[in-house]
Design an enzyme around this catalytic site. Sequence first.
Site, mmCIF file in Angstrom:
data_model
loop_
_atom_site.group_PDB
_atom_site.id
_atom_site.type_symbol
_atom_site.label_atom_id
_atom_site.label_comp_id
_atom_site.label_asym_id
_atom_site.label_seq_id
_atom_site.Cartn_x
_atom_site.Cartn_y
_atom_site.Cartn_z
ATOM 1 C CB CYS A 84 -0.957 -0.011 1.189
ATOM 2 S SG CYS A 84 -2.144 -1.367 1.145
ATOM 3 C CB CYS A 214 -13.223 -1.062 6.124
ATOM 4 S SG CYS A 214 -13.557 -1.937 7.670
ATOM 5 C CG HIS A 345 -6.076 2.057 -0.312
ATOM 6 N ND1 HIS A 345 -4.937 2.688 -0.772
ATOM 7 C CD2 HIS A 345 -5.639 1.021 0.462
ATOM 8 C CE1 HIS A 345 -3.867 2.072 -0.276
ATOM 9 N NE2 HIS A 345 -4.268 1.048 0.447
#
Length: 551
Positions: A84, A214, A345
């Site tokens: 990430c 989340c 994301h």
Amino acid sequence: MGRKVYVIGVGMTKFEKPGRRENFDYPDMAKEAGLKALADAGISYHQVEQAAVGYCYGDSTCGQRALYQLGMTGIPIYNVNNACATGSSALFMAKQFIEGGLAECTMALGFEKMERGSLGSHWTDRTNPMQKHIEVMTEFREIAAAPMTPQLFGNAGLEHMEKFGTKPEHFAKVAWKNHKHSTNNPYSQFQKEYALDQVLNGRTVYEYLTLLQCCPTSDGSGCAILASADFVRKHGLEHQAVEIVAQEMATDLPSTFSEKSSMKIVGYDLTKHAVNKIYEKTGLRASDAQVVELHDCFSANELITYEALGLCGVGKAGEFIDRGDNTYGGKYVVNPSGGLISKGHPLGATGLAQCTELTWQLRGEAGKRQVKGATLALQHNLGLGGAVVISMYKLGFPVARKEWIKKQGGHPRIHPQPIKGQLVARATASVSDADGMKTTPVFKEIQKAMEADGASYIKKIKGIIAFNIKPSKSSKGGVWVINAKTGKGSVEFNSTIKPDCTITMTDDDMYDLMMGKLNPNSAFFSGKLKISGNMGLAMKIQNIMPAQPKL
């Protein structure tokens, strides 16, 4: 320290739900972000001397494929994968080329085209890089029937609760704040404000972590153009140059595995180590910044990172949140973009999107989400496995910026609006579309059983499982979705319902598994059965299969 390095141009796409936007493959999104960054910098691609391209999901030279449409100039192109933290790792590399005198102008590009649902491993025939982290976690926390990543970060939050008395409300407040911030960001995947109760009492993902705490998976791209001081002056870019005044990357330390701490497994000490190195080199602390883009993959990570960065004292994150010191009107504004939780994301793009947001903030171009008086910005981008990149930014030539704004009538421009592509029409399918597959009669039998007594299935399974049936030699394929989680349950073919777990097999192999001719463990280890998402849920498939299929 090397030469000074400046961000002279940034650009990004709107982040989208995977597969939601038409004509949005990774070359499309990379071209969009790259052209925006070049236009912002006012230069051509031919002036870029080296490029670092970050992505996690794709073959080995996707970076070349993405950049060739901007120009085929023969420059070195480096493909970067660092979980990430991939986007900021590409930025870190592009900065070093200039800092070390190897180039005058470089590009950092990041993109990701993702699958829907929770992250899972794509390589089941080799050691998982997170194996050691998970092994250490299981020494003091049991593995639950939930996706692994929320368990890792959720356990860090549980540890904080046990040590310092933090409440579930504190984690919910973090996510509530980020969703609220995103309403002013047109580039955000979600732009909806929620009541705190909706965040706190939403669908549970793991323990206290609810769905709205989340981050989602996303498609998207971000790009930054970097330059030396000589290049900036030569091209008259002082008025928009943002200096990277500090940047450090850190990887796991012995404490990640030795101290039996869930917080340290997910990078608490990496972050502390990186900010300490920045202070040693520059005298700057994270607490000197006014605006922060922080890696909030889960609300738990944002909360524990407040303390790791030094934005508040150890054990004081709850009080910090209750005072509102993480939002407008408080001591800092953390994630004005909406953060990963609401902005989205796309793994390879996140670090470059953070850089883009902070560049806009320091130039005063962030519109409704502008942080007033922001002169120093902090970026935190974390990847499990592990790596963290922490960067600090300020205007490179504040006097030139002030004079330029004066020439513009006293008001800086607002950043460009995102391109909003055509959304993919949602397809519909009926069970009859599955005719011709060997497994269809079994799924139809499960469908009848679900219609007769869906409540018992929901009680046993408590999840949504997708069966991705790949064509065998004499059959077609498709996706059966068994919803044993909501309502009265359902069994649908090619449904749009988002699964918690996806099982992929060929039609023939799935049929043999259903008939008891193929052992699930043997199928998994031989690669015939692949699982993504909630692996614990996949272990319950025997509760779905008819005891004696009537075929």
